[in-house]
Design an enzyme around this catalytic site. Structure first.
Site, PDB file in Angstrom:
ATOM      1  N   GLU A  77       0.807  -1.216   0.000  1.00  8.30           N
ATOM      2  CA  GLU A  77       0.000   0.000   0.000  1.00  8.30           C
ATOM      3  C   GLU A  77       0.842   1.268   0.000  1.00  8.30           C
ATOM      4  O   GLU A  77       0.484   2.262  -0.612  1.00  8.30           O
ATOM      5  CB  GLU A  77      -0.940  -0.006   1.209  1.00  8.30           C
ATOM      6  CG  GLU A  77      -2.183   0.808   0.933  1.00  8.30           C
ATOM      7  CD  GLU A  77      -3.213   0.662   2.042  1.00  8.30           C
ATOM      8  OE1 GLU A  77      -4.395   0.815   1.738  1.00  8.30           O
ATOM      9  OE2 GLU A  77      -2.830   0.407   3.198  1.00  8.30           O
ATOM     10  N   ASP A  78       1.969   1.234   0.694  1.00  7.69           N
ATOM     11  CA  ASP A  78       2.728   2.465   0.907  1.00  7.69           C
ATOM     12  C   ASP A  78       4.028   2.572   0.125  1.00  7.69           C
ATOM     13  O   ASP A  78       4.762   3.543   0.277  1.00  7.69           O
ATOM     14  CB  ASP A  78       3.029   2.632   2.406  1.00  7.69           C
ATOM     15  CG  ASP A  78       1.757   2.817   3.217  1.00  7.69           C
ATOM     16  OD1 ASP A  78       0.733   3.174   2.603  1.00  7.69           O
ATOM     17  OD2 ASP A  78       1.784   2.608   4.442  1.00  7.69           O
TER      18      ASP A  78
END
Ligand code: MN
Length: 484
Positions: A77-78
């Site tokens: 996600e990051d």
């Protein structure tokens, strides 16, 4: 506390000497590289969050794939690294766990209307692989511990969401160790004044007295156990503030009225040692009448096993002892997180987990599974809260009597009335999702009313009432034979 890969490896090695540490080290290097240059709001490198999450998972004795997924959970996600790359390096099992965690990141508390909807999302995730939820709890716990770096409005939303959604589910899955920590962190942000007051009373003012008592108890026990060849660990500081606070609220009592009994926990090697230790304790300090509970021969409905006894300890001070084996301890604190360690888990899982697993086994594909899940479980189950904030799941249209028997047979047998959302309500009231129920008991009452059979919904309530009726019938027959 500083989080490091060495500390993580140390915890894993301690709990699981045969663990494959190479995979953990590899995951650490992978995550470190992926998050390079990223910082948390605290100013620390992002990787500290990944390590903290993995450390929590290692502490609750989760398996290696769970710990590895904990290290990698924020990578897709990051960062620029995709789930596909994770799968290529770490395999499908770990990639699937991370995928589950990522999906859950948009579950947010937005008021009670959407609360049940969010709970459902969580339960679906738990049903697919309960380890996803456990990673999410560990992730959330570290976010809560570093909440002070967020703006105030965010702090409160996250604390509320954690208290209302994460904590009850952690309890339902038996991961009490995380539930309690999550609750105490939330308590701190949602009611700082009372949190500080209680912390001062319990942790600071009582500490000296508690430490002295533990010392005396340890010394006396070690003298008495020398000949018995019994190994044990003892610990006297394990109550958490939020549960003390809830008890005070529910019983409308002051701290000293609730917390006049010290509790100590003893962990031994075997079930027979539990009883041996109980004998030793009772031979040193006289037990208080009616305060002995053998949850080993008769476990609680949620599977909890331990011996409880309250004795008049040194200087006549009341002490509650809880005696259990290591396995019972792991089951009581870590729930499903540590289940994989025990080949024959005797702990009864909550009924809905069994139901979810049954559906999972009997479904052709995931579409059918989700559909069945919706209809078979969530449509027909309601979640009811105890005054302590525990969540109990019951079938639709269940009544306070079903609730009472679910909590404890005695409570069922002795129930005379119920408070539903703090209002006196008849025993045949059909409960609704989210109701809070408190049972009014008459301790002189000997057994259930046979008429309850007309409205109870759970098999367990029916069984208890029928069994009682049957025994009563037997007694009547015997009496008839004697008198005629
Ligand atoms: Mn995270």
């Amino acid at each position: 506390m500083s989080h490091s890969i060495n500390n993580l490896l140390k915890i894993i090695r301690k709990n699981n000497p045969k663990a494959d540490l190479d995979l953990v080290k590899l995951a650490y290097e992978f995550a470190e590289k992926a998050h390079k240059g990223q910082k948390r709001l605290s100013g620390e490198p992002y990787i500290t969050h990944s390590i903290a999450t993995a450390e929590t998972l290692a502490k609750i004795k989760a398996d290696i794939p769970t710990i590895v997924a904990g290290l990698l959970h924020d990578v897709p996600e990051d960062t620029d690294v995709s789930l596909k790359e994770i799968e290529k390096n770490f395999g499908k099992e770990i990639a699937d766990l991370i995928k589950g965690v990522t999906k859950l990141s948009n579950v947010k508390y937005r008021g009670i209307e959407r609360y049940v909807e969010n709970l459902k999302k969580m339960f679906v995730a738990a049903a697919k692989d309960h380890r996803v939820m456990v990673i999410k709890f560990a992730d959330r716990l570290h976010n809560l511990k570093t909440l002070k770096y967020l703006p105030k409005y965010k702090r409160e939303r996250i604390a509320e969401e954690s208290l209302k959604i994460y904590a009850p589910i952690a309890g339902l899955l038996g991961v009490w160790h995380l539930r309690w920590q999550i609750e105490d962190e939330c308590f701190k942000y949602l009611d700082r004044k009372n949190y500080e007051k209680l912390k001062d009373k319990y942790e600071i003012k009582q500490q000296k007295e508690r430490d002295e008592l533990i010392k005396t108890v340890k010394k006396t026990l070690s003298e008495k156990t020398k000949k018995e060849n019994i190994k044990y660990e003892i610990n006297g500081r394990f109550k958490h503030l939020y549960s003390i606070w809830q008890k005070m609220q529910n019983k409308k009592k002051k701290f000293n009225e609730i917390y006049d009994v010290f509790a100590m926990r003893i962990i031994v090697d075997s079930v027979s040692d539990c009883y041996k230790m109980l004998g030793i304790i009772h031979s040193i300090w006289p037990p208080k009448k009616d305060r002995f509970k053998d949850y080993i021969s008769v476990p609680k409905p949620n599977g909890y096993r331990t011996l409880h006894t309250t004795v008049f300890g040194p200087k006549g001070k009341l002490i509650e002892f809880q005696i259990r084996t290591k396995q019972m301890h792991d089951e009581a604190l870590y729930g499903i997180a540590s289940h994989w360690r025990y080949k024959n888990p005797t702990q009864a899982r909550s009924s809905w987990i069994d139901e979810i697993l049954r559906i999972q086994k009997n479904s052709k594909d995931s579409k059918e599974y989700i559909k069945k899940l919706k209809f078979d479980i969530f449509q027909d189950r309601i979640f009811i809260f105890t005054p302590k904030g525990d969540v109990i799941d019951l079938p639709k249209d269940a009544t306070p009597v079903d609730f009472a028997y679910h909590v404890h047979t005695e409570i069922g047998n002795q129930c005379t009335g119920a408070l539903v959302n703090e209002k006196i309500s008849p025993l045949d009231t059909k409960l609704k999702n989210g109701d809070m129920v408190e049972i009014i008991r008459d301790k002189n009452r000997k057994g259930p009313n046979i008429d309850w059979l007309k409205f109870v919904k759970t098999g367990s309530a029916k069984d208890h009432i029928k069994r009682y009726a049957k025994n009563k019938g037997l007694i009547a027959t015997i009496l008839k034979k004697i008198t005629h």
